[in-house]
Design a protein around this motif. Structure first.
Motif, PDB file in Angstrom:
ATOM      1  N   GLU A  86       0.823  -1.206   0.000  1.00 45.56           N
ATOM      2  CA  GLU A  86       0.000   0.000   0.000  1.00 45.56           C
ATOM      3  C   GLU A  86       0.866   1.269   0.000  1.00 45.56           C
ATOM      4  O   GLU A  86       2.009   1.258   0.479  1.00 45.56           O
ATOM      5  N   ARG A  87       0.292   2.340  -0.516  1.00 47.57           N
ATOM      6  CA  ARG A  87       0.960   3.651  -0.541  1.00 47.57           C
ATOM      7  C   ARG A  87       0.382   4.535   0.556  1.00 47.57           C
ATOM      8  O   ARG A  87      -0.832   4.670   0.689  1.00 47.57           O
ATOM      9  N   TYR A  88       1.272   5.156   1.314  1.00 45.93           N
ATOM     10  CA  TYR A  88       0.875   6.092   2.356  1.00 45.93           C
ATOM     11  C   TYR A  88       1.607   7.403   2.125  1.00 45.93           C
ATOM     12  O   TYR A  88       2.844   7.440   2.035  1.00 45.93           O
ATOM     13  N   ARG A 140      -4.452   2.480  -1.289  1.00 41.87           N
ATOM     14  CA  ARG A 140      -3.898   3.595  -0.539  1.00 41.87           C
ATOM     15  C   ARG A 140      -4.167   3.379   0.946  1.00 41.87           C
ATOM     16  O   ARG A 140      -5.272   2.983   1.327  1.00 41.87           O
ATOM     17  N   HIS A 164      -4.839   5.258   4.232  1.00 40.86           N
ATOM     18  CA  HIS A 164      -5.256   6.586   4.681  1.00 40.86           C
ATOM     19  C   HIS A 164      -5.000   6.810   6.168  1.00 40.86           C
ATOM     20  O   HIS A 164      -5.185   7.916   6.662  1.00 40.86           O
ATOM     21  N   SER A 204      -3.161   9.975   6.783  1.00 36.60           N
ATOM     22  CA  SER A 204      -2.416  10.343   5.584  1.00 36.60           C
ATOM     23  C   SER A 204      -2.738  11.778   5.184  1.00 36.60           C
ATOM     24  O   SER A 204      -3.859  12.254   5.381  1.00 36.60           O
ATOM     25  N   TYR A 222      -2.990  12.586   2.181  1.00 36.87           N
ATOM     26  CA  TYR A 222      -3.730  12.485   0.917  1.00 36.87           C
ATOM     27  C   TYR A 222      -5.214  12.765   1.108  1.00 36.87           C
ATOM     28  O   TYR A 222      -5.844  13.437   0.283  1.00 36.87           O
TER      29      TYR A 222
END
Length: 222
Positions: A134-136, A159, A161, A170, A172
């Motif tokens: 996952e992207r953080y 993602r 969060h 996050s 984002y």
């Protein structure tokens, strides 16, 4: 689906209680000064006979963090960090009217309250263990990868969060000046969690309607 837990977390943390608010119509023009001050005073009153670490709500989250393999004094749940700052600095940070309100309520109840920009989330949030892919997006601008097995808030685009459950959101999906569509999540683990989360959600719901009278606010289920 706006928010749910993976089946394994339902079984692993049966003491968990969750409250959710779906809010539409947030603007930055609201004056939250009096409401934030009122909840901040309540938070300060809870610290008159000890520190945030003495509160049952915080102690419960510390136990959860230990079960997750996190050192509780290194990775603090959000309300513990807020109460610690209030005790040491005498106030809470100002970020955005809606976030300031949620932070003050979180400190008053010593319960994590997260606010997410729903327009930045793909197909709702699932609280689950990370795979490590996952992207953080951190507030420092760095991109991180949650550790495999770490409990995160994830969406359909992989993602993250939030990391370490209630430790850190996050950047984002953080509420910003462009945010109008919000999901509020309150979670507790202590003995009277269900009662206290219910009171928190009711209080926050009423306050949001007072400060943003044209907003649409509804309680939803996890």
């Amino acid at each position: 689906m706006l928010f749910c837990y993976s089946p394994s977390l339902h079984d692993e943390f049966p003491e968990r209680s969750t409250g959710l608010l779906h809010v539409q119509g947030i603007r930055t023009t609201a004056d939250v000064t009096e409401s934030v001050a009122r909840f901040t005073r309540l938070a300060a009153q809870r610290l008159t006979s000890g520190t945030e670490a003495d509160l049952p709500e915080i102690q419960a989250w510390r136990r959860v963090f230990s079960r997750m393999g996190c050192k509780p004094t290194q990775y603090r749940c959000a309300p513990e960090a807020l109460l610690r700052r209030l005790r040491k600095e005498g106030g809470l940070p100002s970020v955005h009217p809606f976030v300031d309100l949620c932070n003050a309520v979180s400190a008053a109840f010593a319960i994590p309250v997260a606010a997410f920009d729903l327009d930045r989330i793909a197909e709702g949030l699932v609280v689950r263990r990370a795979t490590g892919t996952e992207r953080y997006d951190s507030f420092s601008g760095e991109v991180e990868r949650p550790e495999p097995g770490e409990i995160i808030f994830a969406d359909a685009q992989c993602r993250a969060h939030a990391r370490r459950w209630t430790h850190r959101q996050s950047s984002y999906s953080a509420v910003s000046c462009e945010t109008h569509h919000v999901l509020v999540v309150a979670e507790a683990m202590h003995g009277t969690a269900a009662l206290d989360v219910g009171q928190l959600i009711t209080s926050l719901h009423q306050t949001i309607l007072m400060l943003w009278p044209t907003a649409l606010v509804r309680e939803v289920s996890a």
